[in-house]
Design an enzyme around this catalytic site. Structure first.
Site, PDB file in Angstrom:
ATOM      1  N   THR A 205      31.076  78.084 -85.836  1.00 45.07           N
ATOM      2  CA  THR A 205      30.845  77.340 -84.411  1.00 45.07           C
ATOM      3  C   THR A 205      31.763  75.884 -83.511  1.00 45.07           C
ATOM      4  OG1 THR A 205      28.732  78.039 -84.274  1.00 45.07           O
ATOM      5  CG2 THR A 205      28.987  76.388 -82.483  1.00 45.07           C
ATOM      6  N   ASP A 236      20.857  78.764 -81.177  1.00 51.62           N
ATOM      7  CA  ASP A 236      20.517  77.016 -80.485  1.00 51.62           C
ATOM      8  C   ASP A 236      21.920  77.094 -79.779  1.00 51.62           C
ATOM      9  OD1 ASP A 236      22.792  77.120 -83.177  1.00 51.62           O
ATOM     10  OD2 ASP A 236      22.139  75.598 -82.841  1.00 51.62           O
ATOM     11  N   GLY A 257      25.165  75.039 -86.734  1.00 47.90           N
ATOM     12  CA  GLY A 257      24.238  75.059 -88.315  1.00 47.90           C
ATOM     13  C   GLY A 257      23.207  76.492 -87.989  1.00 47.90           C
TER      14      GLY A 257
HETATM   15  N1  ASP Z   1      24.438  77.549 -84.327  1.00 46.48           N
HETATM   16  C1  ASP Z   1      25.284  78.615 -84.868  1.00 46.48           C
HETATM   17  C2  ASP Z   1      24.237  79.640 -84.437  1.00 46.48           C
HETATM   18  O1  ASP Z   1      23.067  79.317 -85.007  1.00 46.48           O
HETATM   19  C3  ASP Z   1      25.454  78.902 -85.763  1.00 46.48           C
HETATM   20  C4  ASP Z   1      26.368  78.144 -86.233  1.00 46.48           C
HETATM   21  O2  ASP Z   1      27.114  76.605 -86.098  1.00 46.48           O
HETATM   22  O3  ASP Z   1      27.158  78.206 -87.121  1.00 46.48           O
HETATM   23  O4  ASP Z   1      23.960  80.520 -84.092  1.00 46.48           O
END
Ligand code: ASP
Length: 335
Positions: A205, A236, A257
């Site tokens: 992300t 999130d 995350g």
């Molecule tokens: N937080 C993001 C999600 O769960 C994924 C990521 O940060 O890589 O969609």
């Protein structure tokens, strides 16, 4: 009465003044916040330490270029809100990161994108979830904030709104890159064992937090989500208070995350609450959340206090990240 009280009052007042003066003289002057500050992330996860040198260079160069871009904008007086949007737009176009072009595939072999933006000056916020054809989800999120009267639009409704707003749309395949397809194939092959183990996919992300010269904070985050996620799954990132939050009185936060964990604990808003109500510094609050509330491997976040303090915290092996401020800080790191 009045005449008799007056000398006593004036004595008390001058004693009080002396005390105040003494107290002021004895206290170290409050450090001035830097005129501006900025942090960005390109996702937390497990980037291998033996990553090929050219790949490592590519990531660091991309982060450095984005950081330099943000620095120039903030130095010239751009608003925090404009800067976080511009930097996330930039990273959305970079196929290295899991946002916009380069977004991961879901289990159906398609891309579904989430993004959010928040203005700490007004608590204005906007988000989009599960959009499949919007080139810059963060820009659409900003239109949601400014023009829709709502906070979160999803799927087809968000896309129709993009057309009304003149926000660019592209075919879903536009987001595909060979690297993400490889990850999908690998994940497909591992599906059974991974699912049983409850393991999450690679992260990647992007996000930005900024403090501008006017003292305003803003945050923006954009993502393709998790590889092999279920169709319709929302993480999130577009949930204001989970993966994205900004309030001039406390902090700006952008997380990365396992989204489900960040939603469960309302991480971004909780960080702001710990600063507002528990007297913690942004760093103390971030550490508590990342190392006590979340589990190792869940992810990380970037946060920026109203005092310009920058926090880059993660409980994964690494987090693509960069930070700069008006005092000359300028750094990029992965592990
Ligand atoms: N937080 C993001 C999600 O769960 C994924 C990521 O940060 O890589 O969609």
């Amino acid at each position: 009465m009045r005449t008799r009280l007056a000398p006593a009052l004036s004595l008390a007042l001058s004693a009080g003044c002396a005390l105040v003066l003494f107290a002021t003289q004895g206290r170290a002057p409050e450090p001035q916040p830097p005129a501006w500050a900025l942090a960005i992330h390109g996702g937390a996860g497990t980037p291998p330490r033996d990553m090929p040198e050219d790949q490592k260079r590519a990531y660091l160069d991309a982060l450095t270029a984005a950081l330099a871009d943000g620095r120039t904008r903030l130095e010239h007086g751009a608003s925090a809100l404009d800067v976080v949007e511009a930097l996330v737009v930039r990273l959305e176009d970079d196929p290295l990161f899991n946002a916009g072009r380069g977004a991961v595939f879901n289990a159906e072999g398609r891309h579904e994108l989430d993004a959010a933006i928040m203005d700490g000056a007004t608590l204005g916020c906007g988000a989009v979830a599960a959009v499949t054809t919007v080139r810059h989800p963060v820009t659409l999120a900003r239109r949601v904030m400014e023009k829709s009267g709502h906070v979160l639009l999803v799927g087809e409704g968000a896309e129709r709104f993009a057309d009304e707003m003149g926000v660019e749309r592209v075919p879903n395949e536009w987001f595909s890159t060979p690297q993400r397809r490889e990850e999908l194939e690998k994940r497909r092959a591992e599906e059974e064992s991974k699912r049983a183990a409850g393991a999450a996919a690679e992260h990647g992300t992007v996000g930005a937090v900024a403090l501008d010269r006017a003292g305003h904070l803003a945050a923006a985050t954009s993502t393709g989500g998790l590889t092999f996620k279920r169709w319709g799954r929302v993480g999130d990132v577009p949930i204001v208070g989970a993966g994205t939050y900004a309030d001039d009185r406390t902090v700006a936060v952008s997380a990365t995350g396992k989204g489900e964990e960040f939603i469960r604990h309302g991480v971004a808003r909780e960080l702001a609450a710990l600063v507002a109500h528990a007297g913690m510094t942004p760093e103390q609050a971030a550490k508590k959340l990342v190392f006590e509330t979340l589990k190792p491997g869940d992810g990380g976040l970037i946060a920026l206090g109203r005092d310009g303090s920058i926090v880059l915290a993660f409980n994964t092996a690494g987090m693509f990240r960069a930070a700069a401020d008006a005092r000359g800080r300028f750094e990029t790191a992965i592990w």
